[in-house]
Structure formats: structure tokens, C-alpha cells
Design an enzyme around this catalytic site. Sequence first.
Site, PDB file in Angstrom:
ATOM      1  N   HIS A 213       0.865  -1.182   0.000  1.00  9.09           N
ATOM      2  CA  HIS A 213       0.000   0.000   0.000  1.00  9.09           C
ATOM      3  C   HIS A 213       0.900   1.230   0.000  1.00  9.09           C
ATOM      4  O   HIS A 213       2.118   1.116   0.196  1.00  9.09           O
ATOM      5  CB  HIS A 213      -0.900   0.019   1.242  1.00  9.09           C
TER       6      HIS A 213
ATOM      7  N   HIS B 271       5.770   6.387  -1.239  1.00  6.50           N
ATOM      8  CA  HIS B 271       6.454   5.152  -1.641  1.00  6.50           C
ATOM      9  C   HIS B 271       5.590   3.956  -1.260  1.00  6.50           C
ATOM     10  O   HIS B 271       4.661   4.080  -0.476  1.00  6.50           O
ATOM     11  CB  HIS B 271       7.814   5.037  -0.948  1.00  6.50           C
TER      12      HIS B 271
END
Length: 177
Positions: A37, A120
Site C-alpha cells: 500500500h 512510496h
Amino acid sequence: MPRLFLGLEVPESQCQQLLSLSEPIAGLRWQCRAQLHLTMRFIGQLSEVQAAELSLALTALRAPLFELQLRGVGYFGSPQRPNILWAGVVAPAPLQALREQVDELIAPWCAADPQRFVPHVTLARCGPGCGPLQGFLQRHRGLMSAPWRVTELCLFASDPGPGGSRYSVLARYPLEG
């Protein structure tokens, strides 16, 4: 109470691309599919009442749909002591705007985040004796995923477990078309 965070889910095809990067590097604990995620904002532990209030406040979210794309790899920490190996994100202005709106909406329950937002997707966690990452970084520096449309922000719970944390979506907040 579990730890809470806000994030974006990664579509299946992009997850498969990220999972295919896994290599046998000493000291790395690769994320599984369910752990991939993009964290927008860590919240931490809240009481049930606080979590319900925060969730209600997030229904006021008014952010547009936008496209996101993964690009490149890197790490947090030093070359001698990396701690997170990640896939980077082509960070469009809407992603930063979403983060800023989220920060405003959750301010009553969370202190300001002192760290710069570096979007990220965590690929692996680096433990003691982590092997060198330079070869991996060189081989995958050109990583580029297909873009995808971000349609919602998710409130996640993080429950620690023996194989790493397990994440579950507690609420979804749609973005506007």
C-alpha cells in the site's frame, strides 16, 4: 486498539509487478501482497471514540480523482544500515494536495508529522545483517508501472503478527470524479 494509518491501495497488476522484484537478499523481509500500500499518513493508536470521530471527520474529504504511477526503487536509512526498501512514486500535485487536506482533517487527533512526505510503497524491511542493496537498486532503477486511477483513501488498521503486520481497511473515503 490497533495502530491506524491512512493510505492508498495498490491495484493487483501493480502489486504483482512489485512482488516479482523479490530476491533472496540476506536480512530482507519482503512484504506480501496484503501488505502493499502507499501510506498517506500514520495516525497511531486512538481510543474507539477518537477513531470514530476521526473517521467521521474524514467524510469531509473533498479531493479529486487522480492518476498515480510507480517509478524507481530506493531505501530509507544509510547504505550501511538501510531499514526500508521501497518503490518510488511519480508524485503528482494531487497526491501532495490530498496529503495536505488529510493533515488538516486529522489535526485534532494527530500531531503534525515532522517528517517530509516521501510517497512510496514498502517492498521489504531490512533487518540486522541486511545484505548489500546496490545490485538490486541498479537492476530495478528503471522500474515503471502502468498508471492507475486513485479513487479512494482508506483508513487502515495495522495488527502486528509473527509474519509482519496485517492490514485491514476500516473505512473508505471516495475521491471526487
